[in-house]
Design a protein around this motif. Structure first.
Motif, PDB file in Angstrom:
ATOM      1  N   ASP A  11       0.830  -1.213   0.000  1.00  0.00           N
ATOM      2  CA  ASP A  11       0.000   0.000   0.000  1.00  0.00           C
ATOM      3  C   ASP A  11       0.871   1.272   0.000  1.00  0.00           C
ATOM      4  OD1 ASP A  11       0.993  -0.529   2.467  1.00  0.00           O
ATOM      5  OD2 ASP A  11      -0.901  -0.273   3.568  1.00  0.00           O
ATOM      6  N   ASP A  12       2.179   1.116  -0.147  1.00  0.00           N
ATOM      7  CA  ASP A  12       3.069   2.284  -0.160  1.00  0.00           C
ATOM      8  C   ASP A  12       2.947   3.006  -1.514  1.00  0.00           C
ATOM      9  OD1 ASP A  12       6.171   3.018   1.301  1.00  0.00           O
ATOM     10  OD2 ASP A  12       5.513   3.890  -0.604  1.00  0.00           O
ATOM     11  N   ALA A  13       2.278   4.159  -1.483  1.00  0.00           N
ATOM     12  CA  ALA A  13       1.968   4.870  -2.735  1.00  0.00           C
ATOM     13  C   ALA A  13       3.229   5.384  -3.430  1.00  0.00           C
ATOM     14  CB  ALA A  13       1.011   6.025  -2.446  1.00  0.00           C
ATOM     15  N   ARG A  14       4.237   5.780  -2.642  1.00  0.00           N
ATOM     16  CA  ARG A  14       5.463   6.304  -3.265  1.00  0.00           C
ATOM     17  C   ARG A  14       6.206   5.208  -4.030  1.00  0.00           C
ATOM     18  NH1 ARG A  14       8.882   9.728   0.755  1.00  0.00           N
ATOM     19  NH2 ARG A  14      10.540   8.705  -0.423  1.00  0.00           N
ATOM     20  N   ALA A  15       6.279   4.031  -3.417  1.00  0.00           N
ATOM     21  CA  ALA A  15       6.948   2.905  -4.097  1.00  0.00           C
ATOM     22  C   ALA A  15       6.184   2.552  -5.377  1.00  0.00           C
ATOM     23  CB  ALA A  15       7.014   1.702  -3.161  1.00  0.00           C
ATOM     24  N   ALA A  16       4.850   2.540  -5.282  1.00  0.00           N
ATOM     25  CA  ALA A  16       4.032   2.214  -6.456  1.00  0.00           C
ATOM     26  C   ALA A  16       4.258   3.231  -7.569  1.00  0.00           C
ATOM     27  CB  ALA A  16       2.558   2.165  -6.072  1.00  0.00           C
ATOM     28  N   ALA A  17       4.428   4.502  -7.198  1.00  0.00           N
ATOM     29  CA  ALA A  17       4.628   5.552  -8.207  1.00  0.00           C
ATOM     30  C   ALA A  17       5.968   5.365  -8.924  1.00  0.00           C
ATOM     31  CB  ALA A  17       4.559   6.929  -7.548  1.00  0.00           C
ATOM     32  N   VAL A  18       7.014   4.994  -8.166  1.00  0.00           N
ATOM     33  CA  VAL A  18       8.335   4.780  -8.792  1.00  0.00           C
ATOM     34  C   VAL A  18       8.276   3.595  -9.760  1.00  0.00           C
ATOM     35  CG1 VAL A  18      10.752   4.181  -8.348  1.00  0.00           C
ATOM     36  CG2 VAL A  18       9.574   5.797  -6.835  1.00  0.00           C
ATOM     37  N   ILE A  19       7.623   2.507  -9.334  1.00  0.00           N
ATOM     38  CA  ILE A  19       7.524   1.326 -10.216  1.00  0.00           C
ATOM     39  C   ILE A  19       6.682   1.665 -11.452  1.00  0.00           C
ATOM     40  CG2 ILE A  19       6.704  -1.067 -10.387  1.00  0.00           C
ATOM     41  CD1 ILE A  19       7.208  -1.257  -7.314  1.00  0.00           C
ATOM     42  N   SER A  20       5.598   2.416 -11.243  1.00  0.00           N
ATOM     43  CA  SER A  20       4.706   2.763 -12.359  1.00  0.00           C
ATOM     44  C   SER A  20       5.395   3.646 -13.392  1.00  0.00           C
ATOM     45  CB  SER A  20       3.469   3.494 -11.842  1.00  0.00           C
ATOM     46  OG  SER A  20       2.756   2.659 -10.977  1.00  0.00           O
ATOM     47  N   ALA A  21       6.412   4.400 -12.959  1.00  0.00           N
ATOM     48  CA  ALA A  21       7.096   5.305 -13.885  1.00  0.00           C
ATOM     49  C   ALA A  21       8.006   4.544 -14.843  1.00  0.00           C
ATOM     50  CB  ALA A  21       7.904   6.332 -13.095  1.00  0.00           C
TER      51      ALA A  21
END
Ligand code: ZN
Length: 464
Positions: free
Chosen positions: A292-302
């Motif tokens: 649920d870590d939104a920052r980690a998800a954002a880095v992977i999504s980029a």
């Protein structure tokens, strides 16, 4: 002991002593026959439209018969212009469900004019094998057939039945795969030789081995806008099909589907995170521990290479519109290609697209063939253990991790039919080094004996 019984015992001992022991064959002994078959396999042009798959299936059936398989254990199922091949290796316990081993006999088309060498001739150069299908996936078809032949000659009897299920149009319609999944879904699990596999780093050292345990569903959506048209000298921007479609595409481009995970993607990201370095690797490790870590998800999504591991993705891939340079368009179409996270329905993705586009003038339809929804396969400790032990015989200590691919392999039809599927191709390659589907397809030559070792070891392990 009465004389008659003594005589019987003596006879049994005599017969046992006379019977030759089951012949154990080495991989080195199996190599010449394997290379002969691989040469024949590459020369048989099993591309779409040449009707060579049934011929190839017949060739493999003949080889298997010569090794001791009975005619009744081999089935060639004609499907449209192609065929599927099924080979039963009967087990000693008929109450146990069989293990399926899948692969495909067809290959992607290859134009000899574009290739540096004849694509339909097996050529060995500088430690590589070249030819259409060496990587995808005739080497694994042939090493599997050779392993069945070798085990039969050795007198091996599995506890559980093994069944080879080879499709004949995996690269195009998958009609033969659907037929196989319809007939053979009552199975313990399936091992797919056309998915998963090992990665080598730039120096050729093994990085990790992935067991494909899930794949995303594949779906194409057609967006269509129509408008009255008319003379281009009299424009009306609010009635222009191209402008309306462009707006819809902008909305799709800006939308991100929700972040998702399952046991397979978490294990896979955790392993990738320990093998890579930098911000992306850190995000992978964090996400694996805290999805649920939104920052980690954002880095992977980029990162385009990894965004698909944590979300459904949809992207515009084709565009068509208008009918004359000096006329207002009457129609504009676009194709949106989606790779859908396991467990998410095609209908819900269509509903999301409609909501995001928010314009009833844009019609959204699912393009044929009907998408196949394929659930993630539950990880089985027995399969993970058997594959790990087999991989470690070649590369001790290498990480063996489950993974999710972007689809669509033969496994999706079997998963859809309820069979847990695991992609376990034995081949190790550097990233982007085999050119599967592309020009000058190649495979390191040492992968052939390695595959023979692997299948012999893995198949005897999982059917014991
Ligand atoms: Zn393939």
């Amino acid at each position: 002991m009465p004389f008659v019984r003594l005589l019987i015992v003596a006879c049994i001992l005599l017969i046992a002593a006379w019977m030759p022991p089951a012949r154990s064959e080495t991989t080195r002994q199996a190599m010449p026959e394997t290379m002969d078959m691989l040469r024949h396999a590459i020369a048989t042009q099993t591309v779409e439209g040449k009707n060579q798959v049934p011929v190839f299936a017949q060739y493999l059936a003949g080889k298997l018969e010569s090794a001791g398989f009975s005619k009744s254990d081999i089935e060639i199922i004609p499907v449209e212009h192609t065929a599927a091949l099924v080979v039963h290796y009967r087990g000693s316990d008929s109450k146990l469900k069989p293990i399926l081993i899948s692969g495909h006999m067809d290959v992607v088309a290859a134009n000899p004019k574009d290739w540096q060498r004849d694509p339909f001739k097996l050529i060995e150069e500088n430690g590589y094998l070249y030819g259409r299908g060496v990587a995808d996936m005739k080497t694994n078809i042939i090493t599997l057939v050779e392993t069945f032949m070798r085990l039969k000659r050795e007198g091996f009897v599995p506890k559980r039945e093994m069944i080879l299920v080879f499709s004949g149009d995996e690269e195009t319609d998958m009609a033969s795969t659907r037929e196989l999944a319809k007939r053979y879904h009552d199975a313990e699990f399936l091992l797919n030789a056309d998915a998963g596999g090992g990665t080598l780093d730039a120096e050729g050292k093994p990085v990790l081995f992935e067991i494909q345990a899930a794949e995303k569903s594949y779906a194409d959506f057609l967006l269509t806008v129509t408008s009255p048209g008319g003379h281009s000298s009299e424009p009306n921007p609010s009635h222009n099909a191209i402008y309306k479609l462009a707006k819809a595409l902008d909305a799709v481009a800006a939308h991100q589907f929700p972040v998702q995970h399952n046991e397979i993607t978490l294990a896979s990201l955790k392993a990738l995170g320990t093998h890579e370095s930098g911000a992306l690797a850190e995000a992978m490790r964090t996400f694996a521990a805290h999805p649920d870590d939104a920052r980690a998800a954002a880095v992977i999504s980029a990162d385009p290479a990894y965004v698909g591991q944590i979300r459904t993705t949809c992207v515009a891939t084709m565009l068509d519109g208008g009918h004359a340079l000096n006329a207002l368009p009457q129609r504009a179409d676009a194709n949106i290609n989606c790779r859908i996270f396991p467990g998410v329905s095609v209908a819900s993705v269509k509903a999301t697209l409609a909501k995001v586009i928010d314009n009833p003038a844009v019609s959204i339809t699912v393009r044929p063939p009907p998408p196949v929804e394929s659930p993630a396969s539950p990880l089985r400790p027995d399969v993970m253990k058997a594959v790990s032990a087999t991989i470690h015989e070649r590369f001790p200590g290498v990480d063996v991790v489950p993974g999710m691919s972007s689809g669509a392999t033969d496994s999706m039809h079997f998963r859809n039919a309820g069979v847990p599927c695991f992609g376990v191709s034995p081949n190790f390659a550097k990233a982007n080094d085999t050119f599967a589907h592309g020009l000058n397809e190649k495979l390191p030559a040492k992968e052939v004996p390695a595959a023979l070792d692997y299948w012999h070891s893995l198949l005897t392990r999982v059917t014991r």
